[in-house]
Write a protein that holds these residues in place. Structure first.
Motif, PDB file in Angstrom:
ATOM      1  N   LEU A  29       0.851  -1.425   0.108  1.00 16.36           N
ATOM      2  CA  LEU A  29      -0.059   0.011  -0.217  1.00 16.36           C
ATOM      3  C   LEU A  29       1.037   1.075   0.256  1.00 16.36           C
ATOM      4  O   LEU A  29       1.049   2.250   0.416  1.00 16.36           O
ATOM      5  N   ALA A  30       1.488   1.479  -0.225  1.00 12.41           N
ATOM      6  CA  ALA A  30       3.197   2.512  -0.531  1.00 12.41           C
ATOM      7  C   ALA A  30       2.231   3.692  -1.198  1.00 12.41           C
ATOM      8  O   ALA A  30       2.098   4.437  -0.330  1.00 12.41           O
ATOM      9  N   PRO A  31       1.251   3.659  -2.113  1.00 12.09           N
ATOM     10  CA  PRO A  31       0.894   5.251  -2.385  1.00 12.09           C
ATOM     11  C   PRO A  31       0.249   5.788  -0.763  1.00 12.09           C
ATOM     12  O   PRO A  31      -0.375   7.257  -1.296  1.00 12.09           O
ATOM     13  N   LEU A  32      -0.870   4.731  -0.468  1.00 10.81           N
ATOM     14  CA  LEU A  32      -1.165   5.475   0.722  1.00 10.81           C
ATOM     15  C   LEU A  32      -0.582   5.643   2.175  1.00 10.81           C
ATOM     16  O   LEU A  32      -1.117   6.923   2.676  1.00 10.81           O
ATOM     17  N   PHE A  33       0.138   5.424   1.908  1.00 13.39           N
ATOM     18  CA  PHE A  33       1.932   5.834   3.256  1.00 13.39           C
ATOM     19  C   PHE A  33       2.797   6.498   2.328  1.00 13.39           C
ATOM     20  O   PHE A  33       3.321   7.457   3.818  1.00 13.39           O
ATOM     21  N   ALA A  34       3.707   6.799   1.521  1.00 14.65           N
ATOM     22  CA  ALA A  34       4.094   7.899   1.342  1.00 14.65           C
ATOM     23  C   ALA A  34       3.646   8.938   1.193  1.00 14.65           C
ATOM     24  O   ALA A  34       2.238   9.413   0.390  1.00 14.65           O
ATOM     25  N   PRO A  35       4.532   9.673   1.751  1.00 16.23           N
ATOM     26  CA  PRO A  35       3.644  11.185   1.777  1.00 16.23           C
ATOM     27  C   PRO A  35       4.034  12.190   0.025  1.00 16.23           C
ATOM     28  O   PRO A  35       3.353  13.025  -0.003  1.00 16.23           O
ATOM     29  N   HIS A  36       4.423  11.921  -0.542  1.00 15.50           N
ATOM     30  CA  HIS A  36       4.619  12.636  -1.849  1.00 15.50           C
ATOM     31  C   HIS A  36       5.525  11.342  -3.050  1.00 15.50           C
ATOM     32  O   HIS A  36       5.492  10.271  -2.559  1.00 15.50           O
ATOM     33  N   ASP A  37       5.064  11.660  -3.932  1.00 20.61           N
ATOM     34  CA  ASP A  37       5.872  11.179  -4.770  1.00 20.61           C
ATOM     35  C   ASP A  37       7.343  10.497  -4.996  1.00 20.61           C
ATOM     36  O   ASP A  37       8.227  12.211  -5.126  1.00 20.61           O
ATOM     37  N   PRO A  38       8.075   9.402  -4.588  1.00 22.40           N
ATOM     38  CA  PRO A  38       9.348   9.406  -4.339  1.00 22.40           C
ATOM     39  C   PRO A  38       9.837   9.933  -5.788  1.00 22.40           C
ATOM     40  O   PRO A  38      10.832   9.820  -6.321  1.00 22.40           O
ATOM     41  N   GLU A  39       9.035  10.453  -7.420  1.00 25.38           N
ATOM     42  CA  GLU A  39       9.742  10.097  -8.190  1.00 25.38           C
ATOM     43  C   GLU A  39      10.099  12.087  -8.405  1.00 25.38           C
ATOM     44  O   GLU A  39      10.632  12.213  -9.806  1.00 25.38           O
ATOM     45  N   GLU A  40       9.321  12.609  -7.887  1.00 26.07           N
ATOM     46  CA  GLU A  40       9.131  14.111  -7.646  1.00 26.07           C
ATOM     47  C   GLU A  40      10.850  14.831  -7.653  1.00 26.07           C
ATOM     48  O   GLU A  40      11.019  14.880  -6.740  1.00 26.07           O
ATOM     49  N   VAL A  41      11.051  15.778  -8.795  1.00 26.64           N
ATOM     50  CA  VAL A  41      12.283  16.363  -8.153  1.00 26.64           C
ATOM     51  C   VAL A  41      12.286  18.019  -8.005  1.00 26.64           C
ATOM     52  O   VAL A  41      10.960  18.485  -8.354  1.00 26.64           O
ATOM     53  N   HIS A  42      12.846  18.037  -7.283  1.00 26.26           N
ATOM     54  CA  HIS A  42      12.088  19.493  -6.657  1.00 26.26           C
ATOM     55  C   HIS A  42      14.227  19.740  -6.146  1.00 26.26           C
ATOM     56  O   HIS A  42      14.771  19.640  -5.035  1.00 26.26           O
ATOM     57  N   MET A  43      14.542  20.502  -7.001  1.00 27.89           N
ATOM     58  CA  MET A  43      16.023  21.305  -7.329  1.00 27.89           C
ATOM     59  C   MET A  43      16.400  22.488  -6.212  1.00 27.89           C
ATOM     60  O   MET A  43      17.355  22.625  -6.129  1.00 27.89           O
ATOM     61  N   GLU A  44      14.982  23.002  -5.683  1.00 30.84           N
ATOM     62  CA  GLU A  44      15.993  23.739  -5.100  1.00 30.84           C
ATOM     63  C   GLU A  44      15.400  23.225  -3.237  1.00 30.84           C
ATOM     64  O   GLU A  44      15.603  24.173  -1.859  1.00 30.84           O
ATOM     65  N   LEU A  45      15.522  22.342  -3.031  1.00 31.76           N
ATOM     66  CA  LEU A  45      15.038  21.164  -2.236  1.00 31.76           C
ATOM     67  C   LEU A  45      16.194  20.436  -2.350  1.00 31.76           C
ATOM     68  O   LEU A  45      16.223  19.553  -1.239  1.00 31.76           O
ATOM     69  N   ARG A  46      17.064  20.781  -2.987  1.00 35.65           N
ATOM     70  CA  ARG A  46      18.760  19.235  -2.804  1.00 35.65           C
ATOM     71  C   ARG A  46      18.765  19.718  -1.680  1.00 35.65           C
ATOM     72  O   ARG A  46      19.697  20.461  -0.677  1.00 35.65           O
ATOM     73  N   TYR A  47      19.234  18.609  -1.047  1.00 43.42           N
ATOM     74  CA  TYR A  47      19.810  18.234   0.144  1.00 43.42           C
ATOM     75  C   TYR A  47      19.256  18.458   1.594  1.00 43.42           C
ATOM     76  O   TYR A  47      19.895  19.011   2.190  1.00 43.42           O
ATOM     77  N   ALA A  48      18.434  19.145   1.248  1.00 49.57           N
ATOM     78  CA  ALA A  48      17.430  20.065   2.503  1.00 49.57           C
ATOM     79  C   ALA A  48      17.418  18.670   3.589  1.00 49.57           C
ATOM     80  O   ALA A  48      17.646  17.620   3.440  1.00 49.57           O
TER      81      ALA A  48
END
Length: 296
Positions: A29-48
């Motif tokens: 049930l990964a889609p229900l437990f994962a808070p975000h898309d695992p492949e969604e890129v946010h370069m502004e949050l790099r190594y946040a």
């Protein structure tokens, strides 16, 4: 039910079983437990760093590490479990046929197993990858093609212990079909051995698939997998070591829980080991009582 009761009395085994079951449910049930898309890129949050929105922080592409850990359960655990089930299934069929019919049938099947076992497992896996190309499905296919021979040999030995039992001979005398004898008499007594070797092999296969993915031979980006996550974090292992902690701890916890459960299963299903453990526990209890009396 008796087996579950014995595992429940062993706190470590019960905790391991609960943890493994929880991991499998979360993976399915990964889609229900994962808070975000695992492949969604946010370069502004790099190594946040970790935050209320991203509990385990973000990786080199700003992707949610927690979501990738959760989705990584599927290739790292669930697909490995599927490959293990296929290998055990093939090995069980071959082992039962070989151990029950014996004679020429046993000789031919065991020679085939000897040929398969003569090749080192890692070499065969690399050969399959070299022929079919990199990818998780090719590694799992290699596991299924290679490991069945090892399971077949062990299960054959277990079946041969019971194939000459009086109740089996009596069933043959009555004209009961071989398939019925296997299903009714041999499979129930062989299940403990199958359960033990399956559980003990599960952890090693998870380590192997993670190792191949770490080397870049398993699942490919942008999909999430624990071994590949370790490989991606290797470039910053000294400046950002926390990126390797999450997938590394996940692998250690799952494999440790599987090994603890495998040991508990072996003890619960083997009367000799169970008796030995009970004697040790009684001896420890008497030692504690004697020490208490001496102190008093």
């Amino acid at each position: 039910m008796k087996l579950l009761g014995q595992l429940y009395r062993d706190r470590l085994a019960a905790l391991s079983l609960f943890f493994i079951a929880s991991i499998l449910i979360v993976g399915i049930l990964a889609p229900l437990f994962a808070p975000h898309d695992p492949e969604e890129v946010h370069m502004e949050l790099r190594y946040a760093a970790s935050s209320s929105e991203y509990w385990l922080g973000n990786d080199q592409l700003g992707r949610c590490i927690l979501s990738r850990i959760i989705y990584g359960i599927r290739p790292s655990v669930l697909w490995v479990l599927a490959a293990l089930t296929l290998s055990v299934g093939i090995g069980t069929v071959i082992g039962f046929i070989s151990g029950y019919f014996k004679g020429k049938t046993d000789a031919v099947l065991m020679r085939i197993c000897d040929i398969m076992l003569s090749f080192p497992g890692y070499v065969m896996t690399l050969a399959v990858i070299g022929i079919l190309g990199v990818g998780l499905e090719h590694i799992l296919l290699a596991f299924a093609l290679i490991k069945w021979a090892w399971f077949a040999r062990i299960i054959r030995t277990s079946v041969m212990q019971y194939a000459d039992a009086d109740y089996v001979k009596f069933s043959k005398t009555l004209g009961v079909r071989s398939i019925t004898i296997m299903l009714k008499h041999l499979i129930p007594v062989s299940l403990p051995d199958i359960a033990v070797i399956s559980s003990s092999s599960f952890g090693s296969m998870i380590l192997q698939i993670s190792g191949f993915s770490f080397l870049g031979l398993g699942i490919q980006a942008p999909k999430a997998e624990w071994g590949m996550m370790l490989n991606e974090a290797r470039a910053v292992m000294f400046s950002k070591p926390e990126l390797m902690l999450a997938p590394g701890i996940a692998i250690v916890l799952v494999v440790s829980a599987i090994n603890f459960l495998a040991d508990a299963l072996q003890i619960a299903l083997d009367p000799k080991l169970m008796t030995s453990r009970q004697k040790q526990e009684q001896s420890s209890a008497w030692t504690v009582k004697l020490q208490g009396k001496e102190v008093a």
